[in-house]
Design a protein around this motif. Structure first.
Motif, PDB file in Angstrom:
ATOM      1  N   ASP A 180      -7.513   8.474 -11.182  1.00 37.64           N
ATOM      2  CA  ASP A 180      -6.521   8.778 -12.205  1.00 37.64           C
ATOM      3  C   ASP A 180      -6.141   7.467 -12.914  1.00 37.64           C
ATOM      4  O   ASP A 180      -5.541   6.575 -12.299  1.00 37.64           O
ATOM      5  CB  ASP A 180      -5.296   9.437 -11.573  1.00 37.64           C
ATOM      6  CG  ASP A 180      -4.338   9.948 -12.629  1.00 37.64           C
ATOM      7  OD1 ASP A 180      -4.107  11.157 -12.681  1.00 37.64           O
ATOM      8  OD2 ASP A 180      -3.831   9.121 -13.421  1.00 37.64           O
TER       9      ASP A 180
ATOM     10  N   GLY B  63       1.343   7.538   2.278  1.00 34.29           N
ATOM     11  CA  GLY B  63       0.994   8.946   2.066  1.00 34.29           C
ATOM     12  C   GLY B  63       0.588   9.267   0.637  1.00 34.29           C
ATOM     13  O   GLY B  63       0.958  10.309   0.107  1.00 34.29           O
ATOM     14  N   PHE B  64      -0.215   8.399   0.014  1.00 38.18           N
ATOM     15  CA  PHE B  64      -0.606   8.661  -1.374  1.00 38.18           C
ATOM     16  C   PHE B  64      -1.683   9.728  -1.506  1.00 38.18           C
ATOM     17  O   PHE B  64      -1.947  10.207  -2.606  1.00 38.18           O
ATOM     18  CB  PHE B  64      -1.016   7.356  -2.089  1.00 38.18           C
ATOM     19  CG  PHE B  64       0.102   6.840  -2.952  1.00 38.18           C
ATOM     20  CD1 PHE B  64       1.372   6.680  -2.425  1.00 38.18           C
ATOM     21  CD2 PHE B  64      -0.097   6.556  -4.299  1.00 38.18           C
ATOM     22  CE1 PHE B  64       2.431   6.232  -3.223  1.00 38.18           C
ATOM     23  CE2 PHE B  64       0.941   6.110  -5.108  1.00 38.18           C
ATOM     24  CZ  PHE B  64       2.212   5.949  -4.575  1.00 38.18           C
ATOM     25  N   HIS B  65      -2.282  10.094  -0.376  1.00 35.17           N
ATOM     26  CA  HIS B  65      -3.188  11.237  -0.411  1.00 35.17           C
ATOM     27  C   HIS B  65      -2.365  12.445  -0.897  1.00 35.17           C
ATOM     28  O   HIS B  65      -2.741  13.136  -1.845  1.00 35.17           O
ATOM     29  CB  HIS B  65      -3.749  11.460   0.990  1.00 35.17           C
ATOM     30  CG  HIS B  65      -4.861  12.436   1.010  1.00 35.17           C
ATOM     31  ND1 HIS B  65      -6.093  12.156   0.471  1.00 35.17           N
ATOM     32  CD2 HIS B  65      -4.920  13.724   1.463  1.00 35.17           C
ATOM     33  CE1 HIS B  65      -6.870  13.229   0.610  1.00 35.17           C
ATOM     34  NE2 HIS B  65      -6.180  14.186   1.199  1.00 35.17           N
TER      35      HIS B  65
ATOM     36  N   LYS C 279      -9.067  13.425 -10.113  1.00 40.94           N
ATOM     37  CA  LYS C 279      -9.926  12.904  -9.052  1.00 40.94           C
ATOM     38  C   LYS C 279     -11.306  12.602  -9.608  1.00 40.94           C
ATOM     39  O   LYS C 279     -11.784  13.366 -10.440  1.00 40.94           O
ATOM     40  CB  LYS C 279      -9.998  13.918  -7.906  1.00 40.94           C
ATOM     41  CG  LYS C 279      -8.671  14.127  -7.188  1.00 40.94           C
ATOM     42  CD  LYS C 279      -8.285  12.892  -6.402  1.00 40.94           C
ATOM     43  CE  LYS C 279      -6.975  13.096  -5.651  1.00 40.94           C
ATOM     44  NZ  LYS C 279      -6.639  11.959  -4.797  1.00 40.94           N
ATOM     45  N   PRO C 280     -11.960  11.559  -9.152  1.00 38.80           N
ATOM     46  CA  PRO C 280     -11.531  10.655  -8.082  1.00 38.80           C
ATOM     47  C   PRO C 280     -10.621   9.512  -8.557  1.00 38.80           C
ATOM     48  O   PRO C 280      -9.994   8.874  -7.725  1.00 38.80           O
ATOM     49  CB  PRO C 280     -12.845  10.074  -7.564  1.00 38.80           C
ATOM     50  CG  PRO C 280     -13.762  10.104  -8.750  1.00 38.80           C
ATOM     51  CD  PRO C 280     -13.343  11.282  -9.592  1.00 38.80           C
TER      52      PRO C 280
ATOM     53  N   ASP D 221      -4.238   2.815  -4.074  1.00 31.79           N
ATOM     54  CA  ASP D 221      -2.767   2.720  -4.005  1.00 31.79           C
ATOM     55  C   ASP D 221      -2.324   1.384  -3.419  1.00 31.79           C
ATOM     56  O   ASP D 221      -1.257   1.297  -2.806  1.00 31.79           O
ATOM     57  CB  ASP D 221      -2.190   3.881  -3.170  1.00 31.79           C
ATOM     58  CG  ASP D 221      -2.604   3.798  -1.710  1.00 31.79           C
ATOM     59  OD1 ASP D 221      -3.614   3.117  -1.395  1.00 31.79           O
ATOM     60  OD2 ASP D 221      -1.927   4.418  -0.867  1.00 31.79           O
TER      61      ASP D 221
ATOM     62  N   ASP E  53       0.864  -1.200   0.000  1.00 29.66           N
ATOM     63  CA  ASP E  53       0.000   0.000   0.000  1.00 29.66           C
ATOM     64  C   ASP E  53       0.894   1.241   0.000  1.00 29.66           C
ATOM     65  O   ASP E  53       1.883   1.310   0.734  1.00 29.66           O
ATOM     66  CB  ASP E  53      -0.901  -0.009   1.251  1.00 29.66           C
ATOM     67  CG  ASP E  53      -1.857   1.182   1.274  1.00 29.66           C
ATOM     68  OD1 ASP E  53      -3.056   0.997   1.015  1.00 29.66           O
ATOM     69  OD2 ASP E  53      -1.398   2.320   1.530  1.00 29.66           O
ATOM     70  N   GLY E  54       0.556   2.194  -0.846  1.00 35.94           N
ATOM     71  CA  GLY E  54       1.346   3.420  -0.951  1.00 35.94           C
ATOM     72  C   GLY E  54       1.362   4.205   0.356  1.00 35.94           C
ATOM     73  O   GLY E  54       0.336   4.331   1.020  1.00 35.94           O
TER      74      GLY E  54
HETATM   75  P1  ATP Z   1      -1.201   5.596   4.273  1.00 35.87           P
HETATM   76  O1  ATP Z   1       0.241   5.972   4.241  1.00 35.87           O
HETATM   77  O2  ATP Z   1      -1.709   5.381   5.680  1.00 35.87           O
HETATM   78  O3  ATP Z   1      -1.571   4.463   3.362  1.00 35.87           O
HETATM   79  P2  ATP Z   1      -2.502   7.243   2.292  1.00 35.87           P
HETATM   80  O4  ATP Z   1      -2.530   8.744   2.144  1.00 35.87           O
HETATM   81  O5  ATP Z   1      -1.753   6.474   1.248  1.00 35.87           O
HETATM   82  O6  ATP Z   1      -1.989   6.896   3.747  1.00 35.87           O
HETATM   83  P3  ATP Z   1      -4.765   5.505   1.716  1.00 35.87           P
HETATM   84  O7  ATP Z   1      -5.892   5.165   2.658  1.00 35.87           O
HETATM   85  O8  ATP Z   1      -3.852   4.405   1.341  1.00 35.87           O
HETATM   86  O9  ATP Z   1      -4.011   6.759   2.347  1.00 35.87           O
HETATM   87  O10 ATP Z   1      -5.464   6.117   0.447  1.00 35.87           O
HETATM   88  C1  ATP Z   1      -4.768   6.389  -0.715  1.00 35.87           C
HETATM   89  C2  ATP Z   1      -5.166   7.745  -1.260  1.00 35.87           C
HETATM   90  O11 ATP Z   1      -4.398   7.972  -2.472  1.00 35.87           O
HETATM   91  C3  ATP Z   1      -6.613   7.838  -1.697  1.00 35.87           C
HETATM   92  O12 ATP Z   1      -7.413   8.321  -0.679  1.00 35.87           O
HETATM   93  C4  ATP Z   1      -6.549   8.836  -2.832  1.00 35.87           C
HETATM   94  O13 ATP Z   1      -6.598  10.140  -2.316  1.00 35.87           O
HETATM   95  C5  ATP Z   1      -5.164   8.653  -3.426  1.00 35.87           C
HETATM   96  N1  ATP Z   1      -5.142   7.849  -4.664  1.00 35.87           N
HETATM   97  C6  ATP Z   1      -4.570   6.634  -4.830  1.00 35.87           C
HETATM   98  N2  ATP Z   1      -4.715   6.180  -6.086  1.00 35.87           N
HETATM   99  C7  ATP Z   1      -5.400   7.141  -6.745  1.00 35.87           C
HETATM  100  C8  ATP Z   1      -5.867   7.259  -8.092  1.00 35.87           C
HETATM  101  N3  ATP Z   1      -5.648   6.309  -9.005  1.00 35.87           N
HETATM  102  N4  ATP Z   1      -6.530   8.381  -8.449  1.00 35.87           N
HETATM  103  C9  ATP Z   1      -6.766   9.356  -7.538  1.00 35.87           C
HETATM  104  N5  ATP Z   1      -6.346   9.303  -6.262  1.00 35.87           N
HETATM  105  C10 ATP Z   1      -5.675   8.209  -5.855  1.00 35.87           C
END
Ligand code: ATP
Ligand code: ATP
Ligand code: MG
Ligand code: MG
Length: 257
Positions: free
Chosen positions: A47, A32-34, A44-45, A76, A29-30
């Motif tokens: 990509d 900080g992908f927010h 958004k929403p 992510d 899982d990415g």
């Molecule tokens: P953490 O480090 O705890 O995982 P995070 O910021 O990565 O924190 P996640 O719950 O994993 O939080 O959510 C990933 C976020 O990445 C989504 O809420 C969205 O904002 C963004 N995101 C990921 N992929 C996409 C995509 N393909 N298009 C638009 N936004 C995306």
């Protein structure tokens, strides 16, 4: 070879072999992908460039680790299911999760510009976490995938409504959040349909269901008129909660032990 007097420190390493005959799932899982998605101007929403890059990275992982029979990705994250009998890295948990996670991350960066042609490279090195989880029964493993797909559905319905309120009705994120607070899925479907003429069920399946990568053996024709079987990775957006996918892919659950 003679051992040094320092050799004993290896005893501090703990054994982390996964239980035999259990499904091994590695999820990445990415981090900080927010923020990462905002800084790279993700649409958004959803990509599509990022989703296709994630799937490209996941395919690289499956090409390297042949014992991964199935992968599921959304947002992510990507989950990789190793067949129950795998002996990869002697089933050592951290070897499996770190190798999968590391290859996924490097493939994400390596293939970046093929999916984001207007951004030559990521603005900073993206990070993915990785974990190994064991599921003893087929039902547990199926429920795991159902859980991730239900999560995809809930988040995507919320995000689609949230961003429609912002992009089409000119609301601020705070205003959109207030409107959606406490709403059920039927309410969100209704907002989309009655106010914006959007039928949520017509949104792309990739967004609503997430992406499945299934390893399958397919016949390939030979010059002499015969055929041979070749393993292929097939991408689809199927429902994994119902039984149909599992009937069509019964080879995934047919275990040799
Ligand atoms: P953490 O480090 O705890 O995982 P995070 O910021 O990565 O924190 P996640 O719950 O994993 O939080 O959510 C990933 C976020 O990445 C989504 O809420 C969205 O904002 C963004 N995101 C990921 N992929 C996409 C995509 N393909 N298009 C638009 N936004 C995306
Ligand atoms: P495993 O996947 O189990 O880690 P490995 O082949 O990576 O297997 P290691 O014990 O990690 O084995 O050893 C790394 C090997 O890589 C060394 O034995 C050496 O042959 C090679 N190597 C690593 N760094 C260098 C370097 N800077 N210059 C030359 N050879 C190197
Ligand atoms: Mg994340
Ligand atoms: Mg996530």
């Amino acid at each position: 070879m003679a051992k040094s007097k320092f050799e004993y420190v290896r005893l501090f390493e703990s054994e982390d072999r996964c239980l035999p005959n259990t499904w091994i799932v590695v999820r990445v899982d990415g981090k900080g992908f927010h923020k990462f998605s905002a800084e790279h101007n993700y649409e958004k929403p959803n990509d599509i460039r990022s989703l296709s890059l994630m799937t490209h990275a996941a395919t690289s992982v499956m090409e390297e680790f042949k014992d991964i029979c199935l992968a599921y990705g959304q947002s992510d994250e990507y989950s990789f299911i190793f067949r129950k009998e795998t002996q990869a890295y002697s089933r050592r948990s951290s070897k499996l999760s770190t190798n999968v996670c590391s290859l996924f991350t490097s493939a994400f960066v390596y293939h970046w510009s093929e999916h984001f042609p207007t951004i030559s490279k990521p603005l900073y090195p993206p990070v993915f976490d990785g974990r190994t989880v064991l599921y003893p029964s087929d039902q547990n493993m199926r429920d795991y995938l159902s859980w991730r797909q239900a999560d995809c559905h809930i988040n995507n319905l919320y995000n689609t409504t949230f961003w429609t309120l912002i992009q089409k009705a000119g609301m601020s994120p705070n205003e959109a959040e207030k409107i959606l607070k406490g709403t059920l899925s039927g309410d969100k479907n209704e907002i989309l349909f009655s106010q914006f003429g959007i039928n949520y069920n017509n949104e792309p399946e990739m967004f609503r269901k997430g992406t499945l990568l299934v390893r399958r053996r397919v016949p390939v024709p030979l010059p002499n008129g015969g055929t041979r079987e070749k393993s292929q990775i097939i991408q689809q957006y199927a429902d994994v909660i119902g039984d149909e996918f599992w009937k069509e892919n019964s080879h995934l659950l047919a275990s040799s032990s």
